[in-house]
Design a protein around this motif. Sequence first.
Motif, PDB file in Angstrom:
ATOM      1  N   ALA A   1       0.829  -1.210   0.000  1.00 20.60           N
ATOM      2  CA  ALA A   1       0.000   0.000   0.000  1.00 20.60           C
ATOM      3  C   ALA A   1       0.860   1.257   0.000  1.00 20.60           C
ATOM      4  O   ALA A   1       0.553   2.237  -0.700  1.00 20.60           O
ATOM      5  CB  ALA A   1      -0.929  -0.007   1.212  1.00 20.60           C
ATOM      6  N   ALA A   2       1.954   1.244   0.761  1.00 18.34           N
ATOM      7  CA  ALA A   2       2.845   2.407   0.806  1.00 18.34           C
ATOM      8  C   ALA A   2       3.532   2.612  -0.541  1.00 18.34           C
ATOM      9  O   ALA A   2       3.699   3.758  -0.998  1.00 18.34           O
ATOM     10  CB  ALA A   2       3.884   2.223   1.909  1.00 18.34           C
ATOM     11  N   LEU A   3       3.915   1.529  -1.203  1.00 14.77           N
ATOM     12  CA  LEU A   3       4.532   1.632  -2.527  1.00 14.77           C
ATOM     13  C   LEU A   3       3.530   2.149  -3.552  1.00 14.77           C
ATOM     14  O   LEU A   3       3.857   2.998  -4.387  1.00 14.77           O
ATOM     15  CB  LEU A   3       5.078   0.269  -2.954  1.00 14.77           C
ATOM     16  N   ASP A   4       2.308   1.638  -3.485  1.00 16.28           N
ATOM     17  CA  ASP A   4       1.266   2.091  -4.414  1.00 16.28           C
ATOM     18  C   ASP A   4       0.996   3.581  -4.229  1.00 16.28           C
ATOM     19  O   ASP A   4       0.841   4.325  -5.216  1.00 16.28           O
ATOM     20  CB  ASP A   4      -0.027   1.302  -4.183  1.00 16.28           C
ATOM     21  N   ALA A   5       0.945   4.023  -2.977  1.00 17.88           N
ATOM     22  CA  ALA A   5       0.649   5.426  -2.706  1.00 17.88           C
ATOM     23  C   ALA A   5       1.733   6.349  -3.234  1.00 17.88           C
ATOM     24  O   ALA A   5       1.458   7.504  -3.596  1.00 17.88           O
ATOM     25  CB  ALA A   5       0.478   5.633  -1.199  1.00 17.88           C
ATOM     26  N   ARG A   6       2.956   5.841  -3.332  1.00 21.13           N
ATOM     27  CA  ARG A   6       4.072   6.652  -3.818  1.00 21.13           C
ATOM     28  C   ARG A   6       4.319   6.465  -5.311  1.00 21.13           C
ATOM     29  O   ARG A   6       5.238   7.062  -5.871  1.00 21.13           O
ATOM     30  CB  ARG A   6       5.342   6.297  -3.034  1.00 21.13           C
ATOM     31  N   GLY A   7       3.529   5.603  -5.948  1.00 22.30           N
ATOM     32  CA  GLY A   7       3.665   5.402  -7.380  1.00 22.30           C
ATOM     33  C   GLY A   7       4.932   4.674  -7.794  1.00 22.30           C
ATOM     34  O   GLY A   7       5.440   4.870  -8.906  1.00 22.30           O
ATOM     35  N   VAL A   8       5.427   3.803  -6.942  1.00 19.43           N
ATOM     36  CA  VAL A   8       6.656   3.066  -7.246  1.00 19.43           C
ATOM     37  C   VAL A   8       6.368   1.968  -8.267  1.00 19.43           C
ATOM     38  O   VAL A   8       5.357   1.256  -8.176  1.00 19.43           O
ATOM     39  CB  VAL A   8       7.256   2.449  -5.964  1.00 19.43           C
ATOM     40  N   ASP A   9       7.258   1.818  -9.245  1.00 16.70           N
ATOM     41  CA  ASP A   9       7.160   0.772 -10.260  1.00 16.70           C
ATOM     42  C   ASP A   9       7.715  -0.528  -9.673  1.00 16.70           C
ATOM     43  O   ASP A   9       8.922  -0.706  -9.593  1.00 16.70           O
ATOM     44  CB  ASP A   9       7.938   1.189 -11.506  1.00 16.70           C
ATOM     45  N   TYR A  10       6.818  -1.410  -9.245  1.00 13.63           N
ATOM     46  CA  TYR A  10       7.277  -2.650  -8.615  1.00 13.63           C
ATOM     47  C   TYR A  10       6.361  -3.797  -9.001  1.00 13.63           C
ATOM     48  O   TYR A  10       5.245  -3.603  -9.478  1.00 13.63           O
ATOM     49  CB  TYR A  10       7.298  -2.511  -7.088  1.00 13.63           C
ATOM     50  N   ARG A  11       6.864  -5.001  -8.786  1.00 13.02           N
ATOM     51  CA  ARG A  11       6.019  -6.192  -8.841  1.00 13.02           C
ATOM     52  C   ARG A  11       6.405  -7.088  -7.674  1.00 13.02           C
ATOM     53  O   ARG A  11       7.571  -7.114  -7.252  1.00 13.02           O
ATOM     54  CB  ARG A  11       6.129  -6.927 -10.176  1.00 13.02           C
ATOM     55  N   ALA A  12       5.423  -7.780  -7.153  1.00 13.09           N
ATOM     56  CA  ALA A  12       5.632  -8.680  -6.021  1.00 13.09           C
ATOM     57  C   ALA A  12       5.430 -10.109  -6.493  1.00 13.09           C
ATOM     58  O   ALA A  12       4.410 -10.425  -7.104  1.00 13.09           O
ATOM     59  CB  ALA A  12       4.666  -8.345  -4.892  1.00 13.09           C
ATOM     60  N   VAL A  13       6.414 -10.972  -6.234  1.00 15.70           N
ATOM     61  CA  VAL A  13       6.344 -12.350  -6.701  1.00 15.70           C
ATOM     62  C   VAL A  13       6.700 -13.303  -5.562  1.00 15.70           C
ATOM     63  O   VAL A  13       7.429 -12.954  -4.639  1.00 15.70           O
ATOM     64  CB  VAL A  13       7.295 -12.597  -7.893  1.00 15.70           C
ATOM     65  N   ARG A  14       6.161 -14.497  -5.674  1.00 15.24           N
ATOM     66  CA  ARG A  14       6.503 -15.554  -4.724  1.00 15.24           C
ATOM     67  C   ARG A  14       7.635 -16.400  -5.300  1.00 15.24           C
ATOM     68  O   ARG A  14       7.766 -16.522  -6.522  1.00 15.24           O
ATOM     69  CB  ARG A  14       5.279 -16.421  -4.440  1.00 15.24           C
ATOM     70  N   PRO A  15       8.444 -17.000  -4.459  1.00 15.86           N
ATOM     71  CA  PRO A  15       9.584 -17.787  -4.943  1.00 15.86           C
ATOM     72  C   PRO A  15       9.163 -19.173  -5.401  1.00 15.86           C
ATOM     73  O   PRO A  15       9.705 -20.191  -4.963  1.00 15.86           O
ATOM     74  CB  PRO A  15      10.505 -17.843  -3.722  1.00 15.86           C
ATOM     75  N   ASP A  16       8.170 -19.217  -6.286  1.00 19.59           N
ATOM     76  CA  ASP A  16       7.666 -20.492  -6.791  1.00 19.59           C
ATOM     77  C   ASP A  16       8.097 -20.664  -8.248  1.00 19.59           C
ATOM     78  O   ASP A  16       8.529 -19.710  -8.902  1.00 19.59           O
ATOM     79  CB  ASP A  16       6.141 -20.548  -6.686  1.00 19.59           C
ATOM     80  N   GLY A  17       7.948 -21.861  -8.771  1.00 15.72           N
ATOM     81  CA  GLY A  17       8.368 -22.136 -10.139  1.00 15.72           C
ATOM     82  C   GLY A  17       9.867 -22.370 -10.202  1.00 15.72           C
ATOM     83  O   GLY A  17      10.557 -22.413  -9.191  1.00 15.72           O
ATOM     84  N   GLY A  18      10.364 -22.498 -11.402  1.00 14.19           N
ATOM     85  CA  GLY A  18      11.788 -22.765 -11.590  1.00 14.19           C
ATOM     86  C   GLY A  18      12.513 -21.553 -12.141  1.00 14.19           C
ATOM     87  O   GLY A  18      11.899 -20.600 -12.616  1.00 14.19           O
ATOM     88  N   TRP A  19      13.847 -21.570 -12.067  1.00 15.99           N
ATOM     89  CA  TRP A  19      14.648 -20.509 -12.659  1.00 15.99           C
ATOM     90  C   TRP A  19      15.879 -21.115 -13.315  1.00 15.99           C
ATOM     91  O   TRP A  19      16.344 -22.192 -12.943  1.00 15.99           O
ATOM     92  CB  TRP A  19      15.035 -19.443 -11.634  1.00 15.99           C
ATOM     93  N   ASP A  20      16.359 -20.423 -14.304  1.00 15.58           N
ATOM     94  CA  ASP A  20      17.454 -20.910 -15.148  1.00 15.58           C
ATOM     95  C   ASP A  20      18.767 -20.295 -14.686  1.00 15.58           C
ATOM     96  O   ASP A  20      18.951 -19.075 -14.787  1.00 15.58           O
ATOM     97  CB  ASP A  20      17.167 -20.520 -16.598  1.00 15.58           C
ATOM     98  N   PRO A  21      19.702 -21.077 -14.156  1.00 15.07           N
ATOM     99  CA  PRO A  21      20.973 -20.514 -13.693  1.00 15.07           C
ATOM    100  C   PRO A  21      21.838 -19.945 -14.812  1.00 15.07           C
ATOM    101  O   PRO A  21      22.822 -19.242 -14.545  1.00 15.07           O
ATOM    102  CB  PRO A  21      21.660 -21.691 -12.995  1.00 15.07           C
ATOM    103  N   ALA A  22      21.500 -20.238 -16.086  1.00 16.24           N
ATOM    104  CA  ALA A  22      22.245 -19.666 -17.209  1.00 16.24           C
ATOM    105  C   ALA A  22      21.642 -18.346 -17.687  1.00 16.24           C
ATOM    106  O   ALA A  22      22.228 -17.668 -18.541  1.00 16.24           O
ATOM    107  CB  ALA A  22      22.288 -20.663 -18.369  1.00 16.24           C
ATOM    108  N   ASP A  23      20.472 -17.976 -17.142  1.00  8.57           N
ATOM    109  CA  ASP A  23      19.829 -16.720 -17.519  1.00  8.57           C
ATOM    110  C   ASP A  23      20.385 -15.603 -16.645  1.00  8.57           C
ATOM    111  O   ASP A  23      20.063 -15.499 -15.463  1.00  8.57           O
ATOM    112  CB  ASP A  23      18.315 -16.842 -17.332  1.00  8.57           C
ATOM    113  N   LEU A  24      21.218 -14.753 -17.212  1.00  7.56           N
ATOM    114  CA  LEU A  24      21.886 -13.716 -16.437  1.00  7.56           C
ATOM    115  C   LEU A  24      21.224 -12.354 -16.579  1.00  7.56           C
ATOM    116  O   LEU A  24      21.893 -11.317 -16.455  1.00  7.56           O
ATOM    117  CB  LEU A  24      23.358 -13.640 -16.859  1.00  7.56           C
ATOM    118  N   SER A  25      19.921 -12.348 -16.785  1.00  4.33           N
ATOM    119  CA  SER A  25      19.191 -11.085 -16.841  1.00  4.33           C
ATOM    120  C   SER A  25      18.577 -10.800 -15.471  1.00  4.33           C
ATOM    121  O   SER A  25      17.954 -11.671 -14.871  1.00  4.33           O
ATOM    122  CB  SER A  25      18.094 -11.137 -17.908  1.00  4.33           C
ATOM    123  N   ALA A  26      18.775  -9.578 -14.987  1.00  2.79           N
ATOM    124  CA  ALA A  26      18.222  -9.208 -13.683  1.00  2.79           C
ATOM    125  C   ALA A  26      16.712  -9.006 -13.805  1.00  2.79           C
ATOM    126  O   ALA A  26      16.231  -8.469 -14.799  1.00  2.79           O
ATOM    127  CB  ALA A  26      18.884  -7.927 -13.188  1.00  2.79           C
TER     128      ALA A  26
END
Length: 300
Positions: free
Chosen positions: A19-44
Amino acid sequence: MHDLLILYEHPEWFRPLFAALDARGVDYRAVRPDGGWDPADLSAPARVVFNRVAMSSFLRSAEHPIFHATALLDHWRRAGARVVNGAEVLSVDASKARQLSLLAGLGLAIPATRVVHRAADVEAAAVAIGFPLVVKANIGGSGAGIVRFDTLPELRAVVAAGELPHSIDGVLLVQDYVPARDGVITRIETLDRRFLYAIEVAGGGAFDLCPADACVEGSGISMTAVDPAPALRGAAEAVARALDLDVGGVEVMIDDRDDTARFYDINALSNFVARPIEVLGWDPHERLVDYLLSQIEEAR
């Protein structure tokens, strides 16, 4: 690329932050640490990543994300993201043994403790500590995995029955039971390695003193804003600097036997006190958002 990604697990604790981020108009996304990730993908995934993974997540799911998130945060750091409360902080948050070592290394008093990983070693550790004592899971949350023992026969019976507390990493702490003065602990919160606020927490049973919103309702826990002694405030800031802790709390209690301030826990998941306006008179989420914006600006 988003400015901010929040990695979180608890379904309720971070609504005030969002709510505080929304009120300040911050560009964000909130994610859960679910699913898989690729250790060769070096994009932040974002310029800044904010780790909000709770140690108590193992209480909500056997398939908890603690170790998975540690590797993921380290990977994102290597990919170039600025990680707030990163992998090293999470790994210390996930080890009471490492926390106590860090505290003692700074010259702070801690409860007498022995760290073991075999049930067969608990009795010898207990004899070295003396009774009463507690056996703690190295990774716990909201008071989970803590049992008090008042006599050696009582402990022996639990060891023989295979009923000792269980830690998801297999490590246990055998620790002196410290009688906290007036049944109160002090939690000192820091932000950017500097004092933010402190509260005294009482109630909630012998060990469950979680001040988070979701822990408080119906728990009997009471919280009072306090101004800690300069030595305690300085100790909390020293801990934050030593751990490179961006935001988090340090817990301390006064040993009623000898007046010693004994530090016993570091909480990197600092989701702040429930009802902050009522307890503190101001909302620390505003200062947290200020800090996150400063980190985003530096990462541009």
